[in-house]
Design a protein around this motif. Structure first.
Motif, short mmCIF file in Angstrom:
data_model
loop_
_atom_site.label_atom_id
_atom_site.label_comp_id
_atom_site.label_asym_id
_atom_site.label_seq_id
_atom_site.Cartn_x
_atom_site.Cartn_y
_atom_site.Cartn_z
N ALA A 87 62.78 55.54 1.92
CA ALA A 87 62.74 57.03 2.42
C ALA A 87 61.38 57.45 1.81
O ALA A 87 60.68 58.12 2.57
N LEU A 118 65.36 58.11 7.89
CA LEU A 118 66.63 58.56 8.28
C LEU A 118 67.46 57.25 8.29
O LEU A 118 68.47 57.02 7.44
N LEU A 122 67.77 57.73 4.14
CA LEU A 122 69.05 58.67 3.86
C LEU A 122 70.35 57.92 4.12
O LEU A 122 71.55 58.39 3.40
N LEU A 126 73.57 57.68 1.62
CA LEU A 126 74.83 58.13 2.21
C LEU A 126 76.12 56.83 1.93
O LEU A 126 77.23 57.30 1.51
#
Length: 282
Positions: A87, A118, A122, A126
């Motif tokens: 990221a 993304l 991220l 997640l």
């Protein structure tokens, strides 16, 4: 009432980047719903809180980890470092390096940064979060640079959320009727059409080019599986990696064509502060 309706913006006046994200979110929501419906056909149940977690807080398309009882104990030390590094690298590319250039080159650098932020950053974080809660999801990106064949890249390493959808809802019902070769090409055709919808429609140009890119991938994948290719070891070691890399990268301008970069990516980068850029985006 009429006045308020007239005040609404027409679809043609929406920024192309907003159309792109809107289409992507609609497709995402549709796919989430059909995976939940599929779960019911498998005679499995899922609690309401787990359904919300799957719908709103997970990017993948495999609902089974949320439907089942935790198969593994919570892992509070789930590895978040790779996600943070990727990221951060993406942010450097997007906000640090892309603004130093102009036009298509700037757009390509910025788009690469967005993908790193993304898909590799991220979304990895997640997955680590859910692993820490005892939900055994896997990151949607699985070291794609290690792929030694196109089948390995598209089937096991790149965007596994999308791969799962294509396997369960396109390949599996098609293969018994047409055979694996035709079913494989159908998967890549459908993938291309979906990308045309999200890429070419907002850009108002380049129609068919993303579909052509995916058909090239499909035919090359089948060629790499032929006995002749296997005898030449075109799917293993350095040969496989080199051929896979070339087939993936060289036609990329078909997938992310100039109208998309100019009319969608570059204006979006301006909106998020990764500009300014030169050139006409219309």
């Amino acid at each position: 009432m009429t006045a308020s309706l007239n005040s609404l913006p027409a679809a043609g006046t929406l920024p192309p980047w907003l159309v792109m994200w809107g289409l992507a979110l609609l497709l995402f929501a549709f796919c989430k719903i059909i995976t939940l419906l599929w779960l019911r056909t498998e005679h499995r149940t899922i609690t309401f809180p787990a359904t919300l977690n799957y719908l709103l807080a997970w990017i993948g398309m495999d609902v089974r980890p949320f439907a089942a009882k935790p198969a593994t104990p919570p892992n509070p030390s789930a590895n978040i470092l790779p996600g943070l590094i990727k990221a951060a690298l993406g942010a450097i590319l997007l906000w640090g390096i892309a603004p130093l250039f102009h036009g298509l080159l700037s757009g390509w650098i910025g788009m690469t940064g967005l993908v790193l932020i993304l898909h590799f950053g991220l979304f990895h974080l997640l997955a680590a979060f859910w692993n820490s809660r005892g939900v055994p999801v896997e990151p949607i990106m699985n070291r794609p640079l290690q792929s030694q064949s196109l089948a390995e890249f598209w089937g096991a390493r790149w965007n596994r959320a999308f791969n799962e959808l294509m396997f369960y809802f396109v390949f599996r019902p098609t293969a018994p009727r047409t055979g694996t070769i035709v079913a494989t090409l159908v998967v890549f055709l459908v993938s291309g059409l979906i990308h045309d919808l999200v890429i070419s429609v907002p850009a108002r140009g380049g129609y068919g080019l993303p579909t052509a890119y995916f058909l090239i991938q499909g035919f090359a994948l089948l060629l790499q599986r032929t006995p002749q290719a296997r005898r030449a070891q075109l799917h293993t070691a350095w040969r496989g990696r080199l051929i896979t890399f070339a087939v993936l990268v060289l036609p990329l301008p078909l997938l992310f064509h100039a109208p998309f970069i100019q009319r969608v990516i570059l204006p979006f980068m301006q909106v998020i502060g990764a500009g300014p850029f030169g050139g006409n985006y219309d």
